[in-house]
Design an enzyme around this catalytic site. Sequence first.
Site, PDB file in Angstrom:
ATOM      1  N   HIS A 100      -4.262   0.397   8.307  1.00  0.00           N
ATOM      2  CA  HIS A 100      -4.704   0.234   6.921  1.00  0.00           C
ATOM      3  C   HIS A 100      -6.179  -0.180   6.878  1.00  0.00           C
ATOM      4  O   HIS A 100      -6.563  -1.238   7.370  1.00  0.00           O
ATOM      5  CB  HIS A 100      -3.867  -0.819   6.195  1.00  0.00           C
ATOM      6  CG  HIS A 100      -4.312  -0.991   4.770  1.00  0.00           C
ATOM      7  ND1 HIS A 100      -3.831  -0.211   3.748  1.00  0.00           N
ATOM      8  CD2 HIS A 100      -5.231  -1.813   4.214  1.00  0.00           C
ATOM      9  CE1 HIS A 100      -4.433  -0.552   2.619  1.00  0.00           C
ATOM     10  NE2 HIS A 100      -5.285  -1.522   2.872  1.00  0.00           N
ATOM     11  N   HIS A 103      -8.627   7.850   3.170  1.00  0.00           N
ATOM     12  CA  HIS A 103      -8.021   9.167   3.359  1.00  0.00           C
ATOM     13  C   HIS A 103      -9.069  10.253   3.136  1.00  0.00           C
ATOM     14  O   HIS A 103      -9.963  10.110   2.305  1.00  0.00           O
ATOM     15  CB  HIS A 103      -6.828   9.382   2.430  1.00  0.00           C
ATOM     16  CG  HIS A 103      -7.117   9.129   0.977  1.00  0.00           C
ATOM     17  ND1 HIS A 103      -7.165   7.863   0.446  1.00  0.00           N
ATOM     18  CD2 HIS A 103      -7.380   9.975  -0.044  1.00  0.00           C
ATOM     19  CE1 HIS A 103      -7.431   7.936  -0.847  1.00  0.00           C
ATOM     20  NE2 HIS A 103      -7.580   9.209  -1.174  1.00  0.00           N
ATOM     21  N   GLY A 121     -14.091   7.722  -7.564  1.00  0.00           N
ATOM     22  CA  GLY A 121     -12.835   8.372  -7.926  1.00  0.00           C
ATOM     23  C   GLY A 121     -11.652   8.005  -7.054  1.00  0.00           C
ATOM     24  O   GLY A 121     -10.592   8.628  -7.147  1.00  0.00           O
ATOM     25  N   HIS A 127      -6.314   3.181   0.568  1.00  0.00           N
ATOM     26  CA  HIS A 127      -6.073   3.343   2.006  1.00  0.00           C
ATOM     27  C   HIS A 127      -6.910   4.571   2.366  1.00  0.00           C
ATOM     28  O   HIS A 127      -6.667   5.663   1.834  1.00  0.00           O
ATOM     29  CB  HIS A 127      -4.579   3.544   2.276  1.00  0.00           C
ATOM     30  CG  HIS A 127      -4.214   3.737   3.724  1.00  0.00           C
ATOM     31  ND1 HIS A 127      -3.223   2.980   4.351  1.00  0.00           N
ATOM     32  CD2 HIS A 127      -4.682   4.602   4.656  1.00  0.00           C
ATOM     33  CE1 HIS A 127      -3.107   3.373   5.606  1.00  0.00           C
ATOM     34  NE2 HIS A 127      -3.985   4.369   5.823  1.00  0.00           N
ATOM     35  N   ASP A 177      -0.743  16.636  -0.747  1.00  0.00           N
ATOM     36  CA  ASP A 177      -1.005  15.843  -1.944  1.00  0.00           C
ATOM     37  C   ASP A 177       0.035  16.177  -3.014  1.00  0.00           C
ATOM     38  O   ASP A 177       0.382  17.341  -3.225  1.00  0.00           O
ATOM     39  CB  ASP A 177      -2.416  16.139  -2.468  1.00  0.00           C
ATOM     40  CG  ASP A 177      -2.894  15.102  -3.472  1.00  0.00           C
ATOM     41  OD1 ASP A 177      -3.840  14.360  -3.151  1.00  0.00           O
ATOM     42  OD2 ASP A 177      -2.309  15.033  -4.587  1.00  0.00           O
ATOM     43  N   CYS A 223       0.581   3.259   3.283  1.00  0.00           N
ATOM     44  CA  CYS A 223       1.282   2.592   4.393  1.00  0.00           C
ATOM     45  C   CYS A 223       2.783   2.823   4.270  1.00  0.00           C
ATOM     46  O   CYS A 223       3.479   3.023   5.281  1.00  0.00           O
ATOM     47  CB  CYS A 223       0.965   1.102   4.412  1.00  0.00           C
ATOM     48  SG  CYS A 223      -0.664   0.694   5.102  1.00  0.00           S
ATOM     49  N   CYS A 282       0.847  -1.209   0.000  1.00  0.00           N
ATOM     50  CA  CYS A 282       0.000   0.000   0.000  1.00  0.00           C
ATOM     51  C   CYS A 282       0.873   1.247   0.000  1.00  0.00           C
ATOM     52  O   CYS A 282       1.736   1.436   0.874  1.00  0.00           O
ATOM     53  CB  CYS A 282      -0.923  -0.017   1.223  1.00  0.00           C
ATOM     54  SG  CYS A 282      -1.803   1.540   1.468  1.00  0.00           S
TER      55      CYS A 282
HETATM   56  P1  5GP Z   1      -7.999   9.444  -4.275  1.00  0.00           P
HETATM   57  O1  5GP Z   1      -8.273   9.663  -5.735  1.00  0.00           O
HETATM   58  O2  5GP Z   1      -7.629   7.999  -3.989  1.00  0.00           O
HETATM   59  O3  5GP Z   1      -9.105   9.937  -3.399  1.00  0.00           O
HETATM   60  O4  5GP Z   1      -6.771  10.341  -3.909  1.00  0.00           O
HETATM   61  C1  5GP Z   1      -5.454   9.893  -3.946  1.00  0.00           C
HETATM   62  C2  5GP Z   1      -4.589  11.112  -3.894  1.00  0.00           C
HETATM   63  O5  5GP Z   1      -3.262  10.686  -3.623  1.00  0.00           O
HETATM   64  C3  5GP Z   1      -4.538  11.896  -5.217  1.00  0.00           C
HETATM   65  O6  5GP Z   1      -5.016  13.228  -4.999  1.00  0.00           O
HETATM   66  C4  5GP Z   1      -3.068  11.854  -5.610  1.00  0.00           C
HETATM   67  O7  5GP Z   1      -2.604  13.075  -6.155  1.00  0.00           O
HETATM   68  C5  5GP Z   1      -2.377  11.527  -4.304  1.00  0.00           C
HETATM   69  N1  5GP Z   1      -1.145  10.779  -4.443  1.00  0.00           N
HETATM   70  C6  5GP Z   1      -0.934   9.695  -5.245  1.00  0.00           C
HETATM   71  N2  5GP Z   1       0.330   9.245  -5.100  1.00  0.00           N
HETATM   72  C7  5GP Z   1       0.927  10.064  -4.193  1.00  0.00           C
HETATM   73  C8  5GP Z   1       2.250  10.114  -3.618  1.00  0.00           C
HETATM   74  O8  5GP Z   1       3.133   9.306  -3.906  1.00  0.00           O
HETATM   75  N3  5GP Z   1       2.491  11.099  -2.710  1.00  0.00           N
HETATM   76  C9  5GP Z   1       1.546  12.014  -2.361  1.00  0.00           C
HETATM   77  N4  5GP Z   1       1.901  12.937  -1.467  1.00  0.00           N
HETATM   78  N5  5GP Z   1       0.295  11.998  -2.865  1.00  0.00           N
HETATM   79  C10 5GP Z   1      -0.006  11.033  -3.771  1.00  0.00           C
HETATM   80 ZN    ZN Z   2      -2.366   1.240   3.632  1.00  0.00          ZN
END
Ligand code: 5GP
Ligand code: ZN
Length: 109
Positions: A46, A98, A91, A96, A30, A7, A4
């Site tokens: 997790h 958040h 989306g 994990h 982000d 994680c 993950c």
């Molecule tokens: P989701 O679409 O799952 O709600 O949001 C995932 C978020 O994680 C996205 O806004 C994406 O930009 C962010 N994200 C993806 N990979 C990474 C990373 O390696 N580091 C950071 N800081 N954010 C990430």
């Molecule tokens: Zn996780």
Amino acid sequence: MSDCLFCKIIAGEIPSAKVFEDDDVFAFNDIHPKAPTHVLVIPRNHIATLADCDDSALLGILMDRVRIIADDVLNLAAGYRVVINVREGGGQEVFHLHAHILGGKKLPF
Ligand code: 5GP
Ligand code: ZN
């Protein structure tokens, strides 16, 4: 969970710009911000998605920390948006749980 992304960020195996942490949550910027301020708040444990979480105490802690981080760390007194994407249809890309905190400008809805 070993494969993950979030994680691994909590464990420090992948670098992140941390903005807050305590015994329950970790928060970081982000990597692809959708607003001038865009922070992710994640539980240390997790849990794949909101739909997989029936731990009301944990969900209460998560929302409490969102409020504290927005008010005390990010200084978003003007207001902010909290988003939780749930599963592919909502989306969600990282599985994990958040919460996104978005702010720093007037957000259209
Ligand atoms: P989701 O679409 O799952 O709600 O949001 C995932 C978020 O994680 C996205 O806004 C994406 O930009 C962010 N994200 C993806 N990979 C990474 C990373 O390696 N580091 C950071 N800081 N954010 C990430
Ligand atoms: Zn996780």
